[in-house]
Design a protein around this motif. Structure first.
Motif, PDB file in Angstrom:
ATOM      1  N   GLU A   1     -12.688 -64.212  37.670  1.00  0.00           N
ATOM      2  CA  GLU A   1     -11.957 -65.309  38.314  1.00  0.00           C
ATOM      3  C   GLU A   1     -11.555 -66.386  37.311  1.00  0.00           C
ATOM      4  O   GLU A   1     -11.219 -67.488  37.701  1.00  0.00           O
ATOM      5  N   ARG A   2     -11.598 -66.046  36.017  1.00  0.00           N
ATOM      6  CA  ARG A   2     -11.287 -67.040  34.985  1.00  0.00           C
ATOM      7  C   ARG A   2     -10.059 -66.613  34.185  1.00  0.00           C
ATOM      8  O   ARG A   2      -9.939 -65.466  33.773  1.00  0.00           O
ATOM      9  N   LEU A   3      -9.149 -67.553  33.953  1.00  0.00           N
ATOM     10  CA  LEU A   3      -7.991 -67.327  33.099  1.00  0.00           C
ATOM     11  C   LEU A   3      -8.292 -67.903  31.726  1.00  0.00           C
ATOM     12  O   LEU A   3      -8.680 -69.067  31.597  1.00  0.00           O
ATOM     13  N   ASN A   4      -8.142 -67.077  30.696  1.00  0.00           N
ATOM     14  CA  ASN A   4      -8.304 -67.516  29.310  1.00  0.00           C
ATOM     15  C   ASN A   4      -6.927 -67.698  28.696  1.00  0.00           C
ATOM     16  O   ASN A   4      -6.111 -66.771  28.721  1.00  0.00           O
TER      17      ASN A   4
ATOM     18  N   PRO B   1      -8.300 -71.246  17.891  1.00  0.00           N
ATOM     19  CA  PRO B   1      -8.729 -70.263  16.877  1.00  0.00           C
ATOM     20  C   PRO B   1     -10.145 -70.481  16.352  1.00  0.00           C
ATOM     21  O   PRO B   1     -10.839 -69.521  16.042  1.00  0.00           O
ATOM     22  N   SER B   2     -10.606 -71.702  16.245  1.00  0.00           N
ATOM     23  CA  SER B   2     -11.936 -71.957  15.684  1.00  0.00           C
ATOM     24  C   SER B   2     -13.032 -72.034  16.754  1.00  0.00           C
ATOM     25  O   SER B   2     -14.197 -72.238  16.416  1.00  0.00           O
ATOM     26  N   ASP B   3     -12.686 -71.875  18.035  1.00  0.00           N
ATOM     27  CA  ASP B   3     -13.669 -71.975  19.104  1.00  0.00           C
ATOM     28  C   ASP B   3     -14.582 -70.745  19.134  1.00  0.00           C
ATOM     29  O   ASP B   3     -14.130 -69.614  18.965  1.00  0.00           O
ATOM     30  N   MET B   4     -15.864 -71.012  19.378  1.00  0.00           N
ATOM     31  CA  MET B   4     -16.801 -69.914  19.613  1.00  0.00           C
ATOM     32  C   MET B   4     -16.837 -69.687  21.126  1.00  0.00           C
ATOM     33  O   MET B   4     -16.833 -70.638  21.902  1.00  0.00           O
ATOM     34  N   THR B   5     -16.863 -68.430  21.520  1.00  0.00           N
ATOM     35  CA  THR B   5     -16.839 -68.113  22.953  1.00  0.00           C
ATOM     36  C   THR B   5     -17.962 -67.150  23.299  1.00  0.00           C
ATOM     37  O   THR B   5     -18.482 -66.448  22.442  1.00  0.00           O
ATOM     38  N   THR B   6     -18.295 -67.138  24.559  1.00  0.00           N
ATOM     39  CA  THR B   6     -19.245 -66.159  25.063  1.00  0.00           C
ATOM     40  C   THR B   6     -18.485 -64.897  25.433  1.00  0.00           C
ATOM     41  O   THR B   6     -17.272 -64.931  25.632  1.00  0.00           O
ATOM     42  N   MET B   7     -19.194 -63.786  25.545  1.00  0.00           N
ATOM     43  CA  MET B   7     -18.537 -62.501  25.788  1.00  0.00           C
ATOM     44  C   MET B   7     -18.665 -62.019  27.234  1.00  0.00           C
ATOM     45  O   MET B   7     -18.280 -60.908  27.540  1.00  0.00           O
ATOM     46  N   GLU B   8     -19.215 -62.845  28.131  1.00  0.00           N
ATOM     47  CA  GLU B   8     -19.358 -62.383  29.512  1.00  0.00           C
ATOM     48  C   GLU B   8     -17.988 -62.319  30.180  1.00  0.00           C
ATOM     49  O   GLU B   8     -17.081 -63.079  29.851  1.00  0.00           O
TER      50      GLU B   8
ATOM     51  N   ILE C   1       0.733 -71.208  22.951  1.00  0.00           N
ATOM     52  CA  ILE C   1       0.053 -70.138  23.667  1.00  0.00           C
ATOM     53  C   ILE C   1       0.367 -68.796  23.011  1.00  0.00           C
ATOM     54  O   ILE C   1       1.532 -68.403  22.916  1.00  0.00           O
ATOM     55  N   SER C   2      -0.696 -68.108  22.557  1.00  0.00           N
ATOM     56  CA  SER C   2      -0.510 -66.810  21.916  1.00  0.00           C
ATOM     57  C   SER C   2      -0.933 -65.653  22.814  1.00  0.00           C
ATOM     58  O   SER C   2      -0.595 -64.505  22.543  1.00  0.00           O
ATOM     59  N   GLY C   3      -1.664 -65.954  23.875  1.00  0.00           N
ATOM     60  CA  GLY C   3      -2.077 -64.891  24.793  1.00  0.00           C
ATOM     61  C   GLY C   3      -2.747 -65.456  26.038  1.00  0.00           C
ATOM     62  O   GLY C   3      -3.318 -66.544  26.003  1.00  0.00           O
ATOM     63  N   LEU C   4      -2.643 -64.728  27.110  1.00  0.00           N
ATOM     64  CA  LEU C   4      -3.292 -65.081  28.368  1.00  0.00           C
ATOM     65  C   LEU C   4      -3.964 -63.840  28.917  1.00  0.00           C
ATOM     66  O   LEU C   4      -3.362 -62.770  28.962  1.00  0.00           O
ATOM     67  N   ARG C   5      -5.213 -63.983  29.314  1.00  0.00           N
ATOM     68  CA  ARG C   5      -5.958 -62.858  29.872  1.00  0.00           C
ATOM     69  C   ARG C   5      -7.013 -63.357  30.828  1.00  0.00           C
ATOM     70  O   ARG C   5      -7.452 -64.496  30.749  1.00  0.00           O
ATOM     71  N   CYS C   6      -7.378 -62.507  31.744  1.00  0.00           N
ATOM     72  CA  CYS C   6      -8.452 -62.845  32.670  1.00  0.00           C
ATOM     73  C   CYS C   6      -9.771 -62.407  32.067  1.00  0.00           C
ATOM     74  O   CYS C   6      -9.838 -61.492  31.278  1.00  0.00           O
ATOM     75  N   GLY C   7     -10.804 -63.061  32.474  1.00  0.00           N
ATOM     76  CA  GLY C   7     -12.137 -62.716  31.992  1.00  0.00           C
ATOM     77  C   GLY C   7     -12.791 -63.895  31.449  1.00  0.00           C
ATOM     78  O   GLY C   7     -13.823 -64.227  31.264  1.00  0.00           O
TER      79      GLY C   7
END
Length: 137
Positions: free
Chosen positions: A119-122, A108-115, A131-137
């Motif tokens: 081929e990446r699983l978040n 929750p406190s992590d800063m992320t990039t928006m690209e 685990i509250s969610g899984l998405r690609c990107g």
């Protein structure tokens, strides 16, 4: 003095002189065509056409109706992990099951990039590490 007709003028001046006299008029009239499109206008028009062709359809609010291009990742295969506690083993298995080349764990406190990386699983975690969610990107 009466006006000269074209026939009288031709006989008086002669055919060669008359054609030489009319040549500049013909030349001027042939220059009255539309000017050719200059290079900058052509490039601008081409760019506009390419942008229109590449634009994804959007709804009234401006959100895209089509998803961005997807790589090898398929998050639908690992949605059953929502609600489970995250461990490295669960993350590695989820990456393998989703067919992703990369894995990113988001707290929750992590800063992320928006690209977008297809081929990446978040894996999104809540404050307790679940685990509250899984998405690609």
């Amino acid at each position: 003095m009466s006006s000269l007709s074209f026939r009288r003028l031709r006989r008086f001046v002669g055919p060669k002189i008359l054609s030489i006299a009319l040549f500049p008029a013909v030349l001027v009239l042939s220059a009255c065509q539309a000017p050719p499109m200059d290079e900058q206008e052509a490039v601008g028009m081409h760019a506009q056409q390419a942008a229109e062709a590449a634009a994804a359809p959007a709804d009234a609010t401006g959100k895209a109706l089509e998803a961005p291009p997807v790589g090898n990742c398929d998050a639908t295969q690992v949605q059953s992990l929502v609600g489970q506690a995250f461990t490295d083993a669960v993350g590695n298995q989820a990456q393998q099951d989703a067919g992703a080349k990369q894995l990113r764990v988001l707290k929750p406190s992590d800063m992320t990039t928006m690209e977008f990386v297809g081929e990446r699983l978040n894996i999104e975690l809540d404050e307790k590490g679940v685990i509250s969610g899984l998405r690609c990107g």
